[in-house]
Design a protein around this motif. Structure first.
Motif, short mmCIF file in Angstrom:
data_model
loop_
_atom_site.label_atom_id
_atom_site.label_comp_id
_atom_site.label_asym_id
_atom_site.label_seq_id
_atom_site.Cartn_x
_atom_site.Cartn_y
_atom_site.Cartn_z
N ALA A 97 71.13 57.08 13.75
CA ALA A 97 71.29 58.24 14.61
C ALA A 97 70.91 57.88 16.04
O ALA A 97 69.92 57.15 16.25
CB ALA A 97 70.42 59.39 14.12
N LYS A 99 69.43 59.59 18.24
CA LYS A 99 68.07 60.05 18.52
C LYS A 99 67.04 59.06 17.98
O LYS A 99 66.09 58.68 18.68
CB LYS A 99 67.85 61.43 17.90
N CYS A 129 66.20 63.19 26.93
CA CYS A 129 66.87 63.71 25.73
C CYS A 129 66.00 64.70 24.96
O CYS A 129 66.43 65.24 23.94
CB CYS A 129 67.29 62.56 24.82
N TRP A 442 75.93 62.19 23.03
CA TRP A 442 74.53 61.97 23.40
C TRP A 442 74.33 62.26 24.88
O TRP A 442 74.20 61.35 25.71
CB TRP A 442 74.10 60.56 23.02
N THR A 467 70.88 73.09 21.85
CA THR A 467 70.47 71.77 21.38
C THR A 467 71.61 71.05 20.67
O THR A 467 72.52 71.68 20.12
CB THR A 467 69.27 71.86 20.42
N GLU A 470 72.02 67.35 14.89
CA GLU A 470 71.63 65.99 14.49
C GLU A 470 72.49 65.44 13.37
O GLU A 470 72.53 64.22 13.16
CB GLU A 470 70.15 65.98 14.09
N ASP A 471 73.20 66.32 12.67
CA ASP A 471 74.04 65.86 11.55
C ASP A 471 75.46 65.60 12.04
O ASP A 471 76.42 66.29 11.69
CB ASP A 471 74.05 66.91 10.43
#
Length: 874
Positions: A97, A99, A129, A442, A467, A470-471
């Protein structure tokens, strides 16, 4: 006295832990002392720091430590410029990922930065970020949207087909994407822009007040903003040749004086006249499609082969109805600049000359250099763009260029076509609005919603931050936000109907255009800044970073600060009072016979009678020593900071970076000079230890008088203190280090005498050693802390006040004057500062060099220029 060597490996981590425990580098916003804000451009968390980081951050750290010792409340923070495409590429390549990759890199790089011994306020750390950061960036976007400083518009854009994102013109280098290297294409797309052009004139004029910025940076910004004064001219079109509905062609020119040298008109492929003509001409339409394949950046246009297509349309010369000029669609004219149309005067513009020579249109010179015969002056392959007098220009003949410009403007302003003048004076700027939309995951989400009923709807402030999910999956090209099954689907805040989020994210240059303001109060959860705090701590007193950011980052930051002022987040216009651009760290390259590159760590360089020779340590084979170049992974001429710190210690790396060359120039990495810096560290360690033994013999109170030896040492100490203090303030660090070495030599000479010193000398040695440690403490803080203990000083040297200069010790008792004979230098003479002219003359005439120069001739006159020169006239 200790005979042990200084052990950096043991000492440096211990002092770093002590600084952390005491939090001595944390600045307080309510500190009543005067503030000083020093900031180095924050890094992208790529996973490893490089040796250039060591140099950059050491420069700022020396200044921060010095100003802290001078009694300032120093703000010296650190954060992470953490969004960007490399994280997405890493996610694709490593199947991680973005992140996770980013935060792992931050942890690794933070550990490395701490090992350098930087006096940073880590309590203010953030990454761009972090939702807690970009929440406020989204708020400012919405404020700018309300203030008319952000808009959505359809534009011709540079498209990177590999990274699959839009690029700003500045991000296109030689026609290719700045990261991917792919050939850039043109596409028409809707995107969000910041209206930087509203501040074009202000941004330009304010450069004059940035007197602590490098001249080269200010010049680069002036050229990028590109203010030009000229004339807007309305050329009539010949109706017999023109598509229906088109009757004139507007051009902006800074050279109306050259109108009588016009040979053609050229328009952009996107010009309405070109589109109208292409609708009836398939070959023209095909030509337009071909030239749209190149990007929109000026650098691409300037280097591409000049191409044109004769539309058959004719424009009428504004001073002669019978003079018809062919109208071409040309690949070097952009719709974004001026009116998207030009008139070509090839004799006096190289681009236009290349064009007419290709298409056989000829040229007529209309400006003749002074001293040239107009009858024989002609142009072939090189345009003349200098000064001169007008020729071949009817009523303008024999005028100067300025006079001709004025005459053309007056005549065309007074001539009307319909209700408008044919000519109108205008000011144009090269600067374009800043397109911030990027088609990637990103980055900071743009907080707007697209509703089929309500159009563009801002996300309500109380729903920020928007936001990132994340998936996400990167198994398809393009923007992962577009492919996400649920993230972009929302209800419209206005009507409640089905709507979609904006899936473009912000250009990462937005993130770095205001981070310096956030550092002033990163704990404020409700607003981007605390204005009272930001206004007190800003602007940044000294900003440090690479000259490669002279246009992009620095210009955007200047605009963004103005936008923050307009929206009430800060009350100033300029973010950086002082700007310093450091040079790069460079290293020679090493290459095997098969062409593969070898790292410096694998090579042994030997120096012999035949010069320098490099061999591969593993095999003994000869290695070719290549040119000195910027350190790069591709040529493997990099040096790992961890290896240097492990071998020599951080202080040695810091000292080498500061001592080898002026900080604004490139520093050539040299293992030999690094080893020299290591030897000097050990020498200082021995010198301080020897001084500490002598200092034990010093009287508790300062002696009333000092003998010649003690006085000489004290003068050397305070002279060094004065020179190093002023040198640090001017960022002349390599000069400071030379003065420290010189002072260390003076102290060594006193210690080398070996006799038990007199009390006044012992006291002077103790003072000198204390001053010496404080002088090198900003550069080598770990060694300085260790030496501070050896000298029996209390507390930390990092918290000690800077020594006070005793100015009376800076006054020299003697002065050295240049001696000339009949205006030619023959030597120098040193005399007491209070010497009378008669004494000076006697000393000069006694010099052998003067006697030889006179050759027995009598002296007619001796001229004494006080404190400077003595000239003997024979």
């Amino acid at each position: 006295m200790t005979a042990e060597r200084y052990n950096a490996r043991e000492s440096e981590p211990r002092w770093q832990a002590t600084w952390d425990e005491k939090a001595i580098f944390a600045s307080k916003n309510d500190d009543p002392r005067p503030k000083y804000y020093v900031l180095e451009m924050f890094p992208y968390p790529s996973g490893r720091i490089h040796i250039g980081h060591v140099r950059n951050y050491t420069l700022g750290d020396v200044l921060a430590r010095f100003m802290r010792a001078k009694g300032f409340n120093v703000l010296h923070p650190m954060g992470w410029d953490a969004f960007g495409l490399p994280a997405e590429n890493a996610a694709i390549e490593r199947k991680v990922a973005p992140k996770a990759w980013t935060y792992d890199n931050i942890a690794a790089m933070k550990k490395q930065l701490k090992s350098i011994g930087l006096s940073l306020d880590w309590s203010r750390e953030f990454a761009t970020c972090d939702p807690s950061y970009y929440k406020h960036q989204q708020k400012m976007f919405l404020d700018m949207l309300r203030a008319g400083l952000a808009e959505r518009e359809k534009r011709k854009l540079n498209w990177d087909p590999v990274d699959m994102t839009v690029l700003a013109n500045e991000q296109v280098i030689d026609g290719r994407g700045w990261r991917s290297g792919a050939v850039v294409e043109q596409r028409e797309m809707s995107q969000w822009v910041f209206k930087i052009t509203k501040y074009a004139q202000e941004l330009l004029e304010a450069l004059d007040g940035l007197d602590r910025w490098p001249d080269k940076v200010r010049l680069m910004q002036r050229n990028w903003i590109g203010r030009s004064e000229g004339l807007l001219i309305r050329f009539a079109l010949d109706p017999a040749t023109t598509p229906a509905g088109e009757n004139e062609l507007k051009i902006f020119t800074t050279r109306p004086d050259t109108l009588f040298g016009a040979k053609f008109m050229a328009i952009s492929a996107d010009h309405p006249l070109a589109q109208a003509a292409a609708a009836k001409n398939p070959k023209l339409a095909e030509f337009i499609a071909d030239i749209k394949k190149i990007g929109t950046a000026q650098s691409i246009i300037d280097t591409a082969e000049k191409q044109g297509f004769d539309t058959g349309i004719k424009a009428v010369h504004p001073f002669d109805p019978s003079w018809k000029l062919p109208v071409y669609v040309a690949n070097f004219v952009l719709m974004e600049y001026g009116t998207g149309a030009i008139f070509g005067c090839p004799a006096h513009d190289q681009r236009d000359l290349d064009f007419v020579n290709k298409y056989g249109l000829g040229n007529v010179p209309v400006v003749c250099p002074e001293g040239q015969d107009p009858k024989t002056f002609f142009i072939t392959d090189t345009a003349y763009d200098g000064d001169g007098r007008m020729i071949n220009s009817r009523f303008l003949d024999d005028m100067t260029i300025d006079a001709a410009k004025e005459e053309v403007a007056k005549r065309l302003e007074s001539e009307l076509r319909g209700n408008a003048p044919v000519g109108e004076r205008q000011v144009n700027f090269r600067l374009r609005d800043w397109g911030i939309s990027r088609q990637r995951y990103w980055g900071c989400p743009i907080p707007v919603i697209h509703c089929p009923k309500c159009d563009v709807v801002p996300v309500p402030d109380d729903q920020l931050p928007v936001t990132l999910p994340e998936d996400v999956s990167f198994d398809r090209p393009g923007n992962a936000l577009d492919h996400h099954p649920t993230w972009k689907h929302v209800s419209c805040p206005k009507c409640g109907g089905k709507a979609v989020r904006e899936t473009d994210t912000m250009d990462t240059f937005v993130d770095s255009s205001w981070y310096f303001a956030r550092f002033t109060d990163p704990w404020n959860e409700t607003a981007p800044t605390t204005p009272a705090v930001a206004n007190r701590m800003m602007p940044v007193d000294q900003y440090i970073g690479g000259v490669e950011h002279a246009i992009l980052h620095l210009l955007y930051s200047r605009f963004f600060t103005r936008a923050m002022k307009a929206t009430g987040h800060i009350d100033m216009s300029e973010p950086f009072a002082g700007m310093f651009t450091q040079g790069m760290v460079v290293h020679e390259t090493y290459q095997k016979a098969d062409g593969t590159w070898v790292t410096p760590a694998e090579v042994k360089v030997e120096v012999g009678g035949n010069g320098r020779r490099a061999v591969l340590m593993a095999t003994g084979e000869d290695i070719e020593i290549g040119p000195i170049e910027k350190m790069s992974k591709s040529k493997k001429n990099t040096v790992d900071p961890d290896d240097i710190i492990a071998s020599y210690g951080a202080d040695v790396a810091r000292w080498f970076m500061l001592s080898d060359s002026p900080p604004d120039r490139d520093v050539i990495w040299s293992d030999e000079r690094v080893q020299g810096a290591s030897r000097f560290v050990q020498r200082l360690w021995r010198l301080v230890n020897e001084s500490a033994e002598i200092a034990k013999l010093a009287p508790a109170t300062r002696p009333g008088t000092f003998g010649p030896e003690a006085l000489g040492l004290r003068k050397a100490a305070h002279s060094a203190l004065d020179k190093v203090s002023s040198g640090i303030e001017r960022l002349h660090f390599n000069v400071c280090l030379a003065h420290i070495r010189e002072f260390a030599n003076a102290l060594s000479e006193v210690l080398a005498k070996g006799d038990k010193p007199a009390p006044d000398v012992a006291w002077a040695v103790k003072e000198a050693a204390t001053i010496l440690v404080q002088l090198f403490s900003p550069m080598m803080p770990h060694l300085a802390e260790e030496c501070w203990v050896v000298l029996g000083q209390s507390g930390l040297v990092s918290e000690a006040d800077w020594p006070q200069i005793e100015r009376d010790l800076l006054v020299e008792d003697s002065v050295t004057l240049v001696v000339q004979v009949n205006g030619k230098k023959r030597g120098d003479v040193t005399v007491p500062r209070a010497a009378q002219n008669a004494d000076i003359e006697a000393a000069v005439l006694a010099l052998d060099a003067v006697k030889a120069a006179l050759g027995g001739k009598p002296v007619r006159k001796v001229i004494v220029v006080p404190m400077r020169i003595v000239n003997v006239v024979g």
